[in-house]
Scaffold this motif. Structure first.
Motif, PDB file in Angstrom:
ATOM      1  N   ARG A 118       4.859   3.351  -9.555  1.00  0.00           N
ATOM      2  CA  ARG A 118       3.423   3.124  -9.359  1.00  0.00           C
ATOM      3  C   ARG A 118       3.099   1.631  -9.284  1.00  0.00           C
ATOM      4  O   ARG A 118       2.256   1.208  -8.509  1.00  0.00           O
ATOM      5  CB  ARG A 118       2.624   3.789 -10.477  1.00  0.00           C
ATOM      6  N   PHE A 119       3.772   0.854 -10.110  1.00  0.00           N
ATOM      7  CA  PHE A 119       3.610  -0.599 -10.087  1.00  0.00           C
ATOM      8  C   PHE A 119       3.987  -1.144  -8.705  1.00  0.00           C
ATOM      9  O   PHE A 119       3.246  -1.914  -8.094  1.00  0.00           O
ATOM     10  CB  PHE A 119       4.486  -1.217 -11.185  1.00  0.00           C
ATOM     11  N   ARG A 120       5.155  -0.728  -8.218  1.00  0.00           N
ATOM     12  CA  ARG A 120       5.629  -1.152  -6.899  1.00  0.00           C
ATOM     13  C   ARG A 120       4.628  -0.727  -5.824  1.00  0.00           C
ATOM     14  O   ARG A 120       4.223  -1.534  -4.985  1.00  0.00           O
ATOM     15  CB  ARG A 120       7.004  -0.531  -6.627  1.00  0.00           C
ATOM     16  N   ASP A 121       4.211   0.531  -5.869  1.00  0.00           N
ATOM     17  CA  ASP A 121       3.308   1.059  -4.850  1.00  0.00           C
ATOM     18  C   ASP A 121       1.954   0.360  -4.844  1.00  0.00           C
ATOM     19  O   ASP A 121       1.370   0.135  -3.781  1.00  0.00           O
ATOM     20  CB  ASP A 121       3.118   2.567  -5.035  1.00  0.00           C
ATOM     21  N   ALA A 122       1.442  -0.017  -6.019  1.00  0.00           N
ATOM     22  CA  ALA A 122       0.150  -0.706  -6.094  1.00  0.00           C
ATOM     23  C   ALA A 122       0.225  -2.057  -5.386  1.00  0.00           C
ATOM     24  O   ALA A 122      -0.675  -2.420  -4.616  1.00  0.00           O
ATOM     25  CB  ALA A 122      -0.274  -0.881  -7.551  1.00  0.00           C
ATOM     26  N   ASN A 123       1.300  -2.790  -5.634  1.00  0.00           N
ATOM     27  CA  ASN A 123       1.462  -4.092  -4.987  1.00  0.00           C
ATOM     28  C   ASN A 123       1.659  -3.952  -3.483  1.00  0.00           C
ATOM     29  O   ASN A 123       1.050  -4.678  -2.698  1.00  0.00           O
ATOM     30  CB  ASN A 123       2.636  -4.851  -5.615  1.00  0.00           C
ATOM     31  N   VAL A 124       2.489  -2.999  -3.079  1.00  0.00           N
ATOM     32  CA  VAL A 124       2.745  -2.778  -1.656  1.00  0.00           C
ATOM     33  C   VAL A 124       1.472  -2.295  -0.951  1.00  0.00           C
ATOM     34  O   VAL A 124       1.186  -2.711   0.174  1.00  0.00           O
ATOM     35  CB  VAL A 124       3.920  -1.787  -1.451  1.00  0.00           C
ATOM     36  N   LEU A 125       0.694  -1.468  -1.621  1.00  0.00           N
ATOM     37  CA  LEU A 125      -0.557  -0.965  -1.042  1.00  0.00           C
ATOM     38  C   LEU A 125      -1.515  -2.115  -0.711  1.00  0.00           C
ATOM     39  O   LEU A 125      -2.121  -2.136   0.368  1.00  0.00           O
ATOM     40  CB  LEU A 125      -1.225   0.019  -2.000  1.00  0.00           C
ATOM     41  N   VAL A 126      -1.640  -3.060  -1.614  1.00  0.00           N
ATOM     42  CA  VAL A 126      -2.500  -4.224  -1.365  1.00  0.00           C
ATOM     43  C   VAL A 126      -1.990  -5.000  -0.156  1.00  0.00           C
ATOM     44  O   VAL A 126      -2.759  -5.365   0.740  1.00  0.00           O
ATOM     45  CB  VAL A 126      -2.562  -5.129  -2.620  1.00  0.00           C
TER      46      VAL A 126
ATOM     47  N   ARG B 197      -0.029  -3.945   2.314  1.00  0.00           N
ATOM     48  CA  ARG B 197      -0.180  -3.144   3.543  1.00  0.00           C
ATOM     49  C   ARG B 197      -1.626  -3.128   4.028  1.00  0.00           C
ATOM     50  O   ARG B 197      -1.875  -3.136   5.232  1.00  0.00           O
ATOM     51  CB  ARG B 197       0.296  -1.716   3.305  1.00  0.00           C
ATOM     52  N   ALA B 198      -2.556  -3.087   3.084  1.00  0.00           N
ATOM     53  CA  ALA B 198      -3.971  -3.108   3.465  1.00  0.00           C
ATOM     54  C   ALA B 198      -4.308  -4.416   4.175  1.00  0.00           C
ATOM     55  O   ALA B 198      -5.040  -4.425   5.170  1.00  0.00           O
ATOM     56  CB  ALA B 198      -4.853  -2.916   2.232  1.00  0.00           C
ATOM     57  N   LEU B 199      -3.763  -5.522   3.693  1.00  0.00           N
ATOM     58  CA  LEU B 199      -4.000  -6.812   4.334  1.00  0.00           C
ATOM     59  C   LEU B 199      -3.296  -6.906   5.682  1.00  0.00           C
ATOM     60  O   LEU B 199      -3.766  -7.597   6.593  1.00  0.00           O
ATOM     61  CB  LEU B 199      -3.545  -7.947   3.419  1.00  0.00           C
ATOM     62  N   ALA B 200      -2.171  -6.208   5.824  1.00  0.00           N
ATOM     63  CA  ALA B 200      -1.417  -6.218   7.083  1.00  0.00           C
ATOM     64  C   ALA B 200      -1.998  -5.258   8.119  1.00  0.00           C
ATOM     65  O   ALA B 200      -1.585  -5.282   9.277  1.00  0.00           O
ATOM     66  CB  ALA B 200       0.050  -5.863   6.814  1.00  0.00           C
TER      67      ALA B 200
END
Length: 187
Positions: free
Chosen positions: A59-67, A69-72
């Motif tokens: 979940r920690f990994r996914d939260a950071n990646v989600l942010v 990806r949203a910017l990308a």
């Protein structure tokens, strides 16, 4: 707020603060800080040996990646700009966390790294020496080009500079060994 205080939770809280600041200020510099925070968070948090349950780590990994990806997203800053910024954040990361293979793998598999720029940087770092970066580069090549040939994330041309420098090192090492063997046989 009800979760136990861990380094991961502190990191996620800092990410949330950076996200809020980027949203309210709408300045590009605050978005770059947000990207840097997410990348640093992954580089620090995806470390083997930390006593964290796998689900929380995911979940920690996914939260950071989600942010990131949203910017990308094309509707935000786009994949090219975000990829350059993520790559720059990796390059500027502290030396003690920069060569985290799990974090870099996560970022690459999420298509968040500009591989052309990262390959040039990695090749230059290997050429300047250092066992840590050479071992890291060998693991990266092994993961993508030897172990997982079916993976289309990275092809050999994406890591051309890195492979070329590693080949030179291997050939140089082989040449030195054969020279030493030949000289010892002559004695």
């Amino acid at each position: 707020t009800g979760l136990p205080p861990t380094p991961h939770m502190a990191s996620l809280n800092q990410l949330l603060e950076s996200l809020h600041l980027a949203r309210t200020s709408k300045e590009v510099s605050s978005v770059i800080v947000l990207i840097g925070k997410a990348v640093e968070s992954l580089l620090e948090g995806l470390t083997l040996g930390l006593q964290v349950e796998p689900e929380m780590l995911a979940r920690f990994r996914d939260a950071n990646v989600l942010v990131l990806r949203a910017l990308a997203d094309q509707r935000a800053y786009g994949p090219n700009w975000a990829g350059r910024q993520v790559t720059q954040a990796i390059v500027e990361a502290r030396e003690d966390i920069k060569w985290n293979i799990d974090a870099i793998d996560t970022l690459i598999r999420s298509s968040l790294v500009n591989l052309f720029e990262y390959d040039k940087y990695l090749a230059a770092c290997i050429e300047n020496g250092g066992a840590a970066v050479t071992n890291f580069a060998m693991m990266l090549v092994k993961i993508y080009l030897i172990d997982d040939r079916s993976n289309a994330q990275i092809i050999e041309s994406d890591l051309f500079g890195t492979i070329e420098i590693l080949s030179k090192i291997a050939n140089h090492s082989r040449d030195r060994k054969s020279t030493r063997l030949n000289s010892s046989h002559q004695i």
